[in-house]
Structure formats: C-alpha cells, structure tokens
Motif scaffolding. Sequence first.
Motif, short mmCIF file in Angstrom:
data_model
loop_
_atom_site.label_atom_id
_atom_site.label_comp_id
_atom_site.label_asym_id
_atom_site.label_seq_id
_atom_site.Cartn_x
_atom_site.Cartn_y
_atom_site.Cartn_z
N PHE A 269 0.82 -1.22 0.00
CA PHE A 269 0.00 0.00 0.00
C PHE A 269 0.85 1.26 0.00
N GLU A 270 2.06 1.17 0.53
CA GLU A 270 2.92 2.36 0.60
C GLU A 270 3.25 2.90 -0.79
N PHE A 271 3.19 2.04 -1.81
CA PHE A 271 3.49 2.48 -3.17
C PHE A 271 2.37 3.32 -3.76
N ILE A 272 1.15 3.12 -3.28
CA ILE A 272 0.00 3.84 -3.85
C ILE A 272 -0.69 4.74 -2.83
N SER A 273 -0.17 4.80 -1.62
CA SER A 273 -0.82 5.56 -0.55
C SER A 273 -0.84 7.06 -0.85
N PRO A 274 -2.03 7.66 -0.93
CA PRO A 274 -2.10 9.12 -1.13
C PRO A 274 -1.56 9.88 0.07
N ILE A 275 -1.58 9.26 1.24
CA ILE A 275 -1.04 9.91 2.44
C ILE A 275 0.46 10.09 2.28
N GLY A 276 1.13 9.01 1.88
CA GLY A 276 2.56 9.09 1.66
C GLY A 276 2.92 10.03 0.53
N MET A 277 2.11 9.98 -0.54
CA MET A 277 2.36 10.86 -1.69
C MET A 277 2.24 12.33 -1.29
N PHE A 278 1.21 12.64 -0.52
CA PHE A 278 0.98 14.02 -0.09
C PHE A 278 2.16 14.50 0.76
N THR A 279 2.55 13.65 1.73
CA THR A 279 3.65 14.03 2.63
C THR A 279 4.95 14.21 1.87
N ARG A 280 5.26 13.28 0.96
CA ARG A 280 6.50 13.38 0.18
C ARG A 280 6.46 14.57 -0.75
N ALA A 281 5.26 14.87 -1.29
CA ALA A 281 5.13 16.02 -2.19
C ALA A 281 5.48 17.32 -1.49
#
Length: 283
Positions: A146-158
Amino acid sequence: MGSIIKNKYLILRRISQLTILFLYFAANYWGLKILMGNLSFSKLFNTIPLTDPYAFLQMLFAGAVISSDLIIGVVIILLFYGLIGGRAYCSWVCPVNMITDFAAWVRRKTHHEKDNLINATKIRNFRYVFMIMMLIVSTVVGAAAFEFISPIGMFTRAVAFTLGFSWVWLLVIFIFDAFVLKNGWCGHICPVGAMYSIVGSKSIIRVWHNKDNCTACGECLKICPENQVLTPVIDKKSDYISGIECTNCGRCIEVCNDNALEFSLRYIINKKGEKNDEKNATN
C-alpha cells in the motif's frame, strides 16, 4: 468572533495538519530536526521513533527485517491513538483529510448529498477487506504494497520533497469524493483509516450526547463523515458515540446549536450515563 468559536475544531485540525506538513518540509529543506521522515516512519526530535501501525504490519507480512526502532515506534503510536481515539489520526493528522473535507464542502454547495452509487452504505466495510488484501499483496510481492499507492505518503512526500505526479492521484480522490461517492476514500476505501479504527476501538476520549438537550434537528448527521456512528445514539439516549469509525473531528459538536454534544472522557461519560439511568428510572 462567534464564527471562530463555532469552527474552533476545524481551525485546530487545520493547524495540526499544516504544522505537521511544515515540520516535514522544514526537516528536508532546512535541517530542522523536530519531525523527520513521513507519516509512515518518523523521528521526533531526531530521537523518538514513530511508526504507523499499518505500515508496520505490511513490513511484517512482506518478511522485512524489523528493527528495534520500528517496534518502539509502533508501540508509542498504538498507545497514543489507543487512548485518544484511533481515527483522530484521520481528522487531525492525515493531510488527505483536507482534500476530502473540501470535496464534502463541494458536495454540500452543489446540493448532491445523496451518494451516486447504489447501496453505498453497504460497502463501508470494504476498507477492512482492502486492508487485508494489501497485507496479502505485501506477502506476495515482498514489499509494503500500500505504501506504493498511498495518497497519504504521496501528499507528505510532495510537501517534503517535490510535488511530481502525486497531484494526479490526489485530484482523483477529490473528484471521486466530490462527484461519485460521499466520503468515498476515507469512509469506504482507505485501509489506514480502517487500521486506526481498530487501534482506537477502546479509546478514552469520546463524543458525549445529551438526549435531554437534543431537538433532533439532524445537523450533526448531515455534517458527520461517518454518520452511522451517530444514528444509534442521536435523539435516542444519553450516551457516548461508541462507533469505532468516529474520527473525533468535532464537526458534530460545532454544528449542534442545542449543546447536546461535547468531548468527554469515557469513564466520566459512564458516570453521567448512570446518573441519567437513575433519573429515567425515577420518572
């Protein structure tokens, strides 16, 4: 001044979410070592590890080597959210909540509150199924799936690094929530929210409902992103909101003009309940 007080929980939630994002940004760009990493794996003051329980589970299922920092970090998070309410993470920490809240506001302003999918309420439990599915996939691929598609992770990394193409995934969630399914991502799909629902199932901090004050106006049911947790209690009994999907966001409290809802501690609430039962028994 009145409107500020009326929306105090919304304001406090935004301050919390934006502060966390800013600290991740500051750690990457300025080396400010207050909160480093992301919402899956962080370090507070470059010393205290913080590990997201669902990310931890994915790593376990993937067969990854688990360090002592990860174990300490997940225990800290489990204790913290186990006390204050697991899904407080969703409304007070998760940055995607800002997008889904905006989508909910658009739904209200465009007057299409009804779900555009048939029997949408019946698929609320899909998030728990999806949570298990991602753990199985993690086992198969040998990585935290899920970490590869997680919008939470994407938002934070962005925010911490660069926007990249993550905005596309975030835009999809906004469109889905605003025009397809009410509270679609957080309320029906997100496995992280499902995980925190379980973590906080016995939490101390709860919303208390006072039936004596309630006029059954229904405003709380309209605004609540998980209104199935309110329906067993509102205008029926004085009790705490016990549904594990409650996000402790305070929206229901803000819109209640009857002062029938408030935050309280569960052991205090139980005492109130006993007093109300005694009162009802004598009437």
